[in-house]
Design a protein around this motif. Sequence first.
Motif, PDB file in Angstrom:
ATOM      1  N   PRO A 334       1.723 -11.163   4.651  1.00 32.45           N
ATOM      2  CA  PRO A 334       2.082 -11.568   3.289  1.00 32.45           C
ATOM      3  C   PRO A 334       0.956 -11.437   2.276  1.00 32.45           C
ATOM      4  O   PRO A 334       1.185 -11.572   1.075  1.00 32.45           O
ATOM      5  CB  PRO A 334       2.509 -13.035   3.457  1.00 32.45           C
ATOM      6  N   TRP A 335      -0.266 -11.172   2.738  1.00 34.58           N
ATOM      7  CA  TRP A 335      -1.411 -11.090   1.824  1.00 34.58           C
ATOM      8  C   TRP A 335      -1.826  -9.639   1.556  1.00 34.58           C
ATOM      9  O   TRP A 335      -2.833  -9.387   0.887  1.00 34.58           O
ATOM     10  CB  TRP A 335      -2.592 -11.867   2.406  1.00 34.58           C
ATOM     11  N   LEU A 336      -1.047  -8.694   2.048  1.00 34.87           N
ATOM     12  CA  LEU A 336      -1.391  -7.273   1.954  1.00 34.87           C
ATOM     13  C   LEU A 336      -0.354  -6.551   1.105  1.00 34.87           C
ATOM     14  O   LEU A 336       0.842  -6.820   1.212  1.00 34.87           O
ATOM     15  CB  LEU A 336      -1.410  -6.687   3.368  1.00 34.87           C
ATOM     16  N   PHE A 337      -0.790  -5.618   0.245  1.00 36.49           N
ATOM     17  CA  PHE A 337       0.161  -4.860  -0.576  1.00 36.49           C
ATOM     18  C   PHE A 337      -0.369  -3.453  -0.831  1.00 36.49           C
ATOM     19  O   PHE A 337      -1.564  -3.186  -0.697  1.00 36.49           O
ATOM     20  CB  PHE A 337       0.465  -5.582  -1.896  1.00 36.49           C
ATOM     21  N   ALA A 338       0.558  -2.566  -1.187  1.00 33.52           N
ATOM     22  CA  ALA A 338       0.206  -1.162  -1.432  1.00 33.52           C
ATOM     23  C   ALA A 338       0.778  -0.715  -2.768  1.00 33.52           C
ATOM     24  O   ALA A 338       1.775  -1.254  -3.249  1.00 33.52           O
ATOM     25  CB  ALA A 338       0.747  -0.277  -0.307  1.00 33.52           C
ATOM     26  N   SER A 339       0.135   0.287  -3.347  1.00 30.54           N
ATOM     27  CA  SER A 339       0.616   0.885  -4.596  1.00 30.54           C
ATOM     28  C   SER A 339       0.489   2.403  -4.492  1.00 30.54           C
ATOM     29  O   SER A 339      -0.393   2.924  -3.807  1.00 30.54           O
ATOM     30  CB  SER A 339      -0.161   0.353  -5.804  1.00 30.54           C
ATOM     31  N   LEU A 340       1.407   3.097  -5.174  1.00 31.27           N
ATOM     32  CA  LEU A 340       1.474   4.555  -5.098  1.00 31.27           C
ATOM     33  C   LEU A 340       1.581   5.127  -6.497  1.00 31.27           C
ATOM     34  O   LEU A 340       2.401   4.677  -7.302  1.00 31.27           O
ATOM     35  CB  LEU A 340       2.688   4.977  -4.264  1.00 31.27           C
ATOM     36  N   SER A 341       0.733   6.131  -6.800  1.00 30.34           N
ATOM     37  CA  SER A 341       0.735   6.724  -8.135  1.00 30.34           C
ATOM     38  C   SER A 341       1.228   8.162  -8.110  1.00 30.34           C
ATOM     39  O   SER A 341       1.373   8.782  -7.051  1.00 30.34           O
ATOM     40  CB  SER A 341      -0.657   6.650  -8.769  1.00 30.34           C
ATOM     41  N   TYR A 342       1.483   8.693  -9.301  1.00 28.77           N
ATOM     42  CA  TYR A 342       2.070  10.021  -9.481  1.00 28.77           C
ATOM     43  C   TYR A 342       1.259  11.119  -8.798  1.00 28.77           C
ATOM     44  O   TYR A 342       1.805  12.101  -8.302  1.00 28.77           O
ATOM     45  CB  TYR A 342       2.186  10.316 -10.985  1.00 28.77           C
ATOM     46  N   ASP A 343      -0.050  10.968  -8.743  1.00 27.10           N
ATOM     47  CA  ASP A 343      -0.906  12.000  -8.155  1.00 27.10           C
ATOM     48  C   ASP A 343      -0.965  11.921  -6.628  1.00 27.10           C
ATOM     49  O   ASP A 343      -1.730  12.643  -5.996  1.00 27.10           O
ATOM     50  CB  ASP A 343      -2.321  11.934  -8.744  1.00 27.10           C
ATOM     51  N   GLY A 344      -0.151  11.035  -6.026  1.00 27.15           N
ATOM     52  CA  GLY A 344      -0.090  10.943  -4.568  1.00 27.15           C
ATOM     53  C   GLY A 344      -1.078   9.985  -3.954  1.00 27.15           C
ATOM     54  O   GLY A 344      -1.179   9.896  -2.732  1.00 27.15           O
ATOM     55  N   ARG A 345      -1.812   9.249  -4.772  1.00 30.14           N
ATOM     56  CA  ARG A 345      -2.802   8.309  -4.241  1.00 30.14           C
ATOM     57  C   ARG A 345      -2.131   7.011  -3.810  1.00 30.14           C
ATOM     58  O   ARG A 345      -1.411   6.381  -4.585  1.00 30.14           O
ATOM     59  CB  ARG A 345      -3.872   8.020  -5.291  1.00 30.14           C
ATOM     60  N   LEU A 346      -2.378   6.616  -2.575  1.00 31.88           N
ATOM     61  CA  LEU A 346      -1.902   5.339  -2.048  1.00 31.88           C
ATOM     62  C   LEU A 346      -3.090   4.399  -1.916  1.00 31.88           C
ATOM     63  O   LEU A 346      -4.105   4.766  -1.334  1.00 31.88           O
ATOM     64  CB  LEU A 346      -1.249   5.540  -0.679  1.00 31.88           C
ATOM     65  N   VAL A 347      -2.960   3.204  -2.485  1.00 32.69           N
ATOM     66  CA  VAL A 347      -4.043   2.215  -2.443  1.00 32.69           C
ATOM     67  C   VAL A 347      -3.525   0.948  -1.772  1.00 32.69           C
ATOM     68  O   VAL A 347      -2.447   0.449  -2.112  1.00 32.69           O
ATOM     69  CB  VAL A 347      -4.559   1.885  -3.859  1.00 32.69           C
ATOM     70  N   ILE A 348      -4.277   0.427  -0.806  1.00 37.88           N
ATOM     71  CA  ILE A 348      -3.930  -0.820  -0.126  1.00 37.88           C
ATOM     72  C   ILE A 348      -4.924  -1.897  -0.541  1.00 37.88           C
ATOM     73  O   ILE A 348      -6.133  -1.676  -0.536  1.00 37.88           O
ATOM     74  CB  ILE A 348      -3.934  -0.636   1.405  1.00 37.88           C
ATOM     75  N   ASN A 349      -4.394  -3.046  -0.937  1.00 37.91           N
ATOM     76  CA  ASN A 349      -5.232  -4.154  -1.399  1.00 37.91           C
ATOM     77  C   ASN A 349      -4.806  -5.469  -0.748  1.00 37.91           C
ATOM     78  O   ASN A 349      -3.721  -5.546  -0.153  1.00 37.91           O
ATOM     79  CB  ASN A 349      -5.132  -4.300  -2.928  1.00 37.91           C
ATOM     80  N   ARG A 350      -5.650  -6.477  -0.908  1.00 36.49           N
ATOM     81  CA  ARG A 350      -5.358  -7.810  -0.380  1.00 36.49           C
ATOM     82  C   ARG A 350      -5.374  -8.844  -1.507  1.00 36.49           C
ATOM     83  O   ARG A 350      -6.099  -8.677  -2.496  1.00 36.49           O
ATOM     84  CB  ARG A 350      -6.424  -8.216   0.648  1.00 36.49           C
ATOM     85  N   VAL A 351      -4.567  -9.881  -1.339  1.00 36.33           N
ATOM     86  CA  VAL A 351      -4.650 -11.032  -2.234  1.00 36.33           C
ATOM     87  C   VAL A 351      -6.046 -11.644  -2.065  1.00 36.33           C
ATOM     88  O   VAL A 351      -6.539 -11.773  -0.929  1.00 36.33           O
ATOM     89  CB  VAL A 351      -3.569 -12.076  -1.871  1.00 36.33           C
ATOM     90  N   PRO A 352      -6.728 -11.991  -3.162  1.00 37.76           N
ATOM     91  CA  PRO A 352      -8.068 -12.588  -3.048  1.00 37.76           C
ATOM     92  C   PRO A 352      -8.072 -13.783  -2.088  1.00 37.76           C
ATOM     93  O   PRO A 352      -7.162 -14.614  -2.103  1.00 37.76           O
ATOM     94  CB  PRO A 352      -8.370 -13.026  -4.486  1.00 37.76           C
ATOM     95  N   ARG A 353      -9.100 -13.836  -1.276  1.00 40.08           N
ATOM     96  CA  ARG A 353      -9.167 -14.853  -0.218  1.00 40.08           C
ATOM     97  C   ARG A 353      -9.118 -16.281  -0.774  1.00 40.08           C
ATOM     98  O   ARG A 353      -8.480 -17.163  -0.210  1.00 40.08           O
ATOM     99  CB  ARG A 353     -10.445 -14.651   0.596  1.00 40.08           C
ATOM    100  N   ALA A 354      -9.778 -16.489  -1.913  1.00 40.08           N
ATOM    101  CA  ALA A 354      -9.808 -17.842  -2.495  1.00 40.08           C
ATOM    102  C   ALA A 354      -8.409 -18.315  -2.850  1.00 40.08           C
ATOM    103  O   ALA A 354      -8.047 -19.483  -2.613  1.00 40.08           O
ATOM    104  CB  ALA A 354     -10.703 -17.855  -3.732  1.00 40.08           C
ATOM    105  N   LEU A 355      -7.592 -17.406  -3.402  1.00 37.04           N
ATOM    106  CA  LEU A 355      -6.221 -17.778  -3.754  1.00 37.04           C
ATOM    107  C   LEU A 355      -5.383 -18.007  -2.501  1.00 37.04           C
ATOM    108  O   LEU A 355      -4.560 -18.934  -2.448  1.00 37.04           O
ATOM    109  CB  LEU A 355      -5.581 -16.693  -4.620  1.00 37.04           C
ATOM    110  N   LYS A 356      -5.586 -17.172  -1.498  1.00 38.48           N
ATOM    111  CA  LYS A 356      -4.864 -17.326  -0.237  1.00 38.48           C
ATOM    112  C   LYS A 356      -5.057 -18.733   0.325  1.00 38.48           C
ATOM    113  O   LYS A 356      -4.085 -19.424   0.672  1.00 38.48           O
ATOM    114  CB  LYS A 356      -5.351 -16.277   0.768  1.00 38.48           C
TER     115      LYS A 356
END
Length: 361
Positions: A334-356
């Motif tokens: 639940p703390w992991l997410f991904a984003s995809l842009s027009y140029d084909g770049r996929l980025v994976i990020n995490r919810v900041p630990r302090a907020l978690k």
Amino acid sequence: MEDDAPVIYGLEFQIHIIDFDDENNIISKSVLQHQAGEIWHISASPADKAVLTTCYNKTSESRVVTCGAVWRMPPEWESGSHESPDDPHNSHNPQNLELLCHLDNSSHGNASCVLWEPMGDGKCVISLADNHALLWDLTESSTQATISSSATLEGKGQLKFTAGKWSPHHNCTQLATANDTAIRGWDLRTMSQIYCIENAHGQLVRDLDFNPNKQYYLASCGDDCKVKFWDVRNINEPVKNLEEHSHWVWSVRYNHSHDQLVLTGSSDSRVILSNMVSISSEPFGHLVDDDDLSDAEDNHQDEKTKEPLQDSIISTYEEHEDSVYAVEWSSADPWLFASLSYDGRLVINRVPRALKYHILL
């Protein structure tokens, strides 16, 4: 986004499956061939991780049409025994997806998306094709699909559905759709309209998502650069607006477990993670239902302790250099997410630990 829940996305005539090793922070990619055509929408079955649907372009009688189909990954992918993603053989000689069945919408128009029943057994999907919503029943093996019922968007001009979301609430009997600037709700038992938010946005509505914990709450986003949150019992005005993006907002997603966490992606190349705690299922820092909120409104003697927590922008992510068309939360973490842009770049990020830890503790 771990081994049991990879990221799947389409790139032209291929399906790219991304495995994220969270422990070692390593991303690896595998490729499957989608020979039917250029992919415009992809959706994974909630019941079988090897089955997915695509909407894709193909040329028919000298014109381009958009079709829908159900596919299965090769058997060795299901068992996890496929070749290492780093094996050059995999990259240069990708395997083909197995076609299970076509969702033949040719008589209804071009398919824009296919939606799986949220809590189902993978035997029911909805396709949106021009101004038609088609409810399909799939056989046990998903090798045959038949239309069980349908609804038609009627009105002046060439009306077309631009987005849709199957509600996980009400025993999965409700659907929300967007066309132009309007949002409509449908009862799937009768395929009849149950609400309509005219001019929900100033420009085209791009995406919708239901709050997983509050059955009447719906988020929308569009070309007016806004994200809006609605209580569909009172559609006269949104319960909340977000105006943090500077261009079209293509995607909005509630966190599956913690509904105060909302992701948005935009043509301004940014991903924004918001903490919409005041309209979440935990507005006072603990779980409440609608009855609790009614009691709180009627009882003002303890206003300080019953004051809802403040909404905020948690973080703005600027790793993309092009329009962000999709954002998704991991189904495994639940703390992991991904984003995809027009140029084909996929980025994976995490919810900041302090907020978690603030949410958990």
